[in-house]
Write a protein that holds these residues in place. Structure first.
Motif, PDB file in Angstrom:
ATOM      1  N   UNK A   1       0.862  -1.186   0.000  1.00 29.24           N
ATOM      2  CA  UNK A   1       0.000   0.000   0.000  1.00 29.24           C
ATOM      3  C   UNK A   1       0.896   1.233   0.000  1.00 29.24           C
ATOM      4  N   UNK A   2       0.751   2.092  -0.985  1.00 27.75           N
ATOM      5  CA  UNK A   2       1.599   3.264  -1.115  1.00 27.75           C
ATOM      6  C   UNK A   2       0.810   4.544  -0.872  1.00 27.75           C
ATOM      7  N   UNK A   3       1.502   5.527  -0.340  1.00 27.33           N
ATOM      8  CA  UNK A   3       0.925   6.853  -0.157  1.00 27.33           C
ATOM      9  C   UNK A   3       1.335   7.703  -1.344  1.00 27.33           C
ATOM     10  N   UNK A   4       0.371   8.361  -1.971  1.00 31.42           N
ATOM     11  CA  UNK A   4       0.655   9.191  -3.132  1.00 31.42           C
ATOM     12  C   UNK A   4       0.024  10.561  -2.967  1.00 31.42           C
ATOM     13  N   UNK A   5       0.555  11.504  -3.740  1.00 32.05           N
ATOM     14  CA  UNK A   5      -0.013  12.839  -3.767  1.00 32.05           C
ATOM     15  C   UNK A   5      -0.747  13.031  -5.083  1.00 32.05           C
ATOM     16  N   UNK A   6      -2.025  13.389  -5.017  1.00 27.78           N
ATOM     17  CA  UNK A   6      -2.852  13.567  -6.210  1.00 27.78           C
ATOM     18  C   UNK A   6      -3.498  14.948  -6.138  1.00 27.78           C
ATOM     19  N   UNK A   7      -2.991  15.887  -6.976  1.00 28.57           N
ATOM     20  CA  UNK A   7      -3.512  17.263  -6.971  1.00 28.57           C
ATOM     21  C   UNK A   7      -3.469  17.874  -5.575  1.00 28.57           C
ATOM     22  N   UNK A   8      -2.301  17.705  -4.936  1.00 25.30           N
ATOM     23  CA  UNK A   8      -2.023  18.276  -3.618  1.00 25.30           C
ATOM     24  C   UNK A   8      -2.828  17.629  -2.485  1.00 25.30           C
ATOM     25  N   UNK A   9      -3.476  16.522  -2.777  1.00 26.67           N
ATOM     26  CA  UNK A   9      -4.178  15.769  -1.742  1.00 26.67           C
ATOM     27  C   UNK A   9      -3.588  14.373  -1.666  1.00 26.67           C
ATOM     28  N   UNK A  10      -3.609  13.761  -0.481  1.00 20.50           N
ATOM     29  CA  UNK A  10      -3.013  12.439  -0.297  1.00 20.50           C
ATOM     30  C   UNK A  10      -4.039  11.345  -0.530  1.00 20.50           C
ATOM     31  N   UNK A  11      -3.541  10.228  -1.045  1.00 19.37           N
ATOM     32  CA  UNK A  11      -4.392   9.072  -1.243  1.00 19.37           C
ATOM     33  C   UNK A  11      -3.574   7.803  -1.065  1.00 19.37           C
TER      34      UNK A  11
ATOM     35  N   UNK B   1      -1.501  17.665   1.121  1.00 12.90           N
ATOM     36  CA  UNK B   1      -0.136  17.139   0.991  1.00 12.90           C
ATOM     37  C   UNK B   1       0.820  18.007   1.810  1.00 12.90           C
ATOM     38  N   UNK B   2       0.983  17.659   3.098  1.00 15.09           N
ATOM     39  CA  UNK B   2       1.933  18.337   3.983  1.00 15.09           C
ATOM     40  C   UNK B   2       2.793  17.272   4.653  1.00 15.09           C
TER      41      UNK B   2
END
Length: 457
Positions: free
Chosen positions: A12-22, A46-47
């Motif tokens: 399971x990876x953490x990604x940044x999508x349009x400045x939001x995390x998913x 995304x901080x």
């Protein structure tokens, strides 16, 4: 544009999508999300602080999914993990998480590798080295010289899975050091190819580094080595990295023995043997490999005032019935000298065609080592329940005490190099003409004179 995650779980990876995390779930989990790859928004900006929270959530979810009782622990609404999702109703799990496929066996990997490797190699190299010399030890086969059969061990590397007891199987290899090193290099290449195709979960090559175990320390190449029987092996006595046993056994006939053998072929009472006499003399006078002589055509011989040389650019293999490049893969130019030139002028037909073979059997077909060896060595013919023995020329000369001992046809090559080296021939010229190296000639044909000293000049 997605940013790469930092230290996150494996699946399971953490990604940044349009400045939001998913969260992005591995394809391993596709079956439980309706067959599609799952992405789950976290509702976080995304901080750096939120990255740490997201990673903690990912670890918790993965911990539930990896647990044996994951179906009771995992919450598909994600409310358990502090997420407010728009899926308030409980999702149905489409299918259980599939178990990972077992790792491939070494044998399956090797067969797949051979299919890929075969077009890249000469047929002889592939058959003799990869199919026999390399494959047999992997299968656990050991050749019994006494009974002429292969014996198979109980636990060969062939049946071991890539994540199994590789080291234990490798320790049972009984082939020579050079062959071990070559096998390990090939296995390492095969595994690297497997990784590039995504056919293994292993991240560490189980065969990497083993070839160096079988490789002498290059910084100590001149240091004497104590063998198992306590004797001292000096650097000029050690073996080259040569798989072919014929090349490693560099014994030679004396000049007198060479001439006796040539004369015996010419004066034989058997027509087939007399017919092979020029071929025998040519092998002794050039030191070429037998396959190179078998493939030689008149267009490869240049007889003239300004051009007196032979071009060795191909080799005939009777076992595979094909003509291929020489063993070294390079074309060699052999400068002629009077005795060799006289031989070729004597046997050259008047109506010769450029593509005609120089040496052919009586039936007009190309020579091959099996047929030639029958004239050289003892030949046995089994008919019904009887066995008829026909001694070859060299075997008979040994029995009559006319030469000191038997050596194979390949030793015509070693005889030429030895006689030429000791006659003071320029070593670079000799090495180039024979497809060898000056170092090999110095070590194995001339030897090291430990009694030599500087003159008083």
């Amino acid at each position: 544009m997605y940013a790469k995650s930092q230290a996150t779980p494996e699946t399971i990876k953490v990604q940044s999508d349009n400045c939001s995390l998913r969260l992005q779930f591995s394809t391993k989990y596709n079956p439980i999300f309706g067959g599609k790859r799952k992405h789950q928004g976290l509702g976080m900006k995304d901080t750096p602080e939120n990255w740490q929270k997201a990673i903690a959530i990912a670890y918790r979810i993965e911990g539930d999914l990896q647990h044996p009782d994951w179906q009771q622990l995992f919450d598909p609404t994600f409310a358990k993990y502090g997420l407010k999702t728009k899926y308030a109703a409980e999702l149905k799990l489409a299918a259980p998480i599939p178990e990972p496929e077992p790792e491939m066996t070494v044998g399956a990997m090797w067969e797949d590798y051979l299919d890929w490797k075969q077009p890249q190699l000469q047929p002889t190299t592939f058959e003799l080295l990869y199919r026999i010399s390399y494959t047999n030890p992997i299968k656990g086969k050991v050749y019994d010289k006494k009974n002429h059969v292969y014996l198979t061990s109980d636990n060969p590397l062939w049946n071991e899975r890539l994540d199994g007891q590789i080291n234990d199987c490798l320790s049972r290899f009984t082939c020579c050091t050079t062959t071990k090193r070559s096998i390990m290099s090939a296995l390492s290449e095969a595994f690297t190819r497997l990784q590039s195709q995504g056919k293994t979960r292993l991240t560490v090559n189980p065969f990497a580094g083993f070839d160096s175990v079988f490789t002498p320390n290059k910084t100590d190449k001149y240091k004497p080595v104590v063998t198992s029987d306590g004797s001292l092996l000096r650097w000029w006595d050690s073996e080259d990295d040569e798989v072919n046993q014929n090349e490693r056994d560099r014994r030679a006939f004396t000049k007198e023995e060479r001439d006796i053998i040539i004369k015996a072929f010419y004066e034989s009472d058997k027509p087939a043997t007399r017919h092979a006499a020029p071929l025998v003399e040519f092998l002794f006078l050039t030191g070429c490999r037998s396959g190179e002589a078998f493939a030689l055509e008149w267009k490869d011989v240049f007889l003239g005032r300004d051009k007196d040389y032979i071009r060795f650019s191909k080799s005939y293999n009777g076992r595979l019935k094909n003509t291929q490049v020489p063993k070294t893969g390079e074309t060699r130019i052999f400068k002629m000298y009077p005795k060799l030139q006289d031989l070729l002028l004597k046997i050259k037909p008047v109506d010769v065609q450029s593509r005609n073979l120089i040496f052919k059997q009586q039936n007009g077909k190309a020579w091959y080592i099996g047929q030639f060896a029958k004239l050289w060595n003892t030949y046995e013919l089994k008919c019904s329940q009887k066995t008829y023995t026909y001694p070859g020329v060299v075997t008979q000369l040994v029995e009559e005490g006319k030469i000191s001992g038997y050596l194979s046809p390949y030793h015509t090559r070693h005889t030429f190099i030895t006689l030429m080296a000791h006659a003071g021939t320029d070593l670079l010229l000799l090495a180039t003409a024979c497809g060898n190296s000056v170092d090999t000639i110095q070590r194995h044909y001339l030897g090291i004179n430990t009694e030599a000293s500087f003159p008083d000049i």
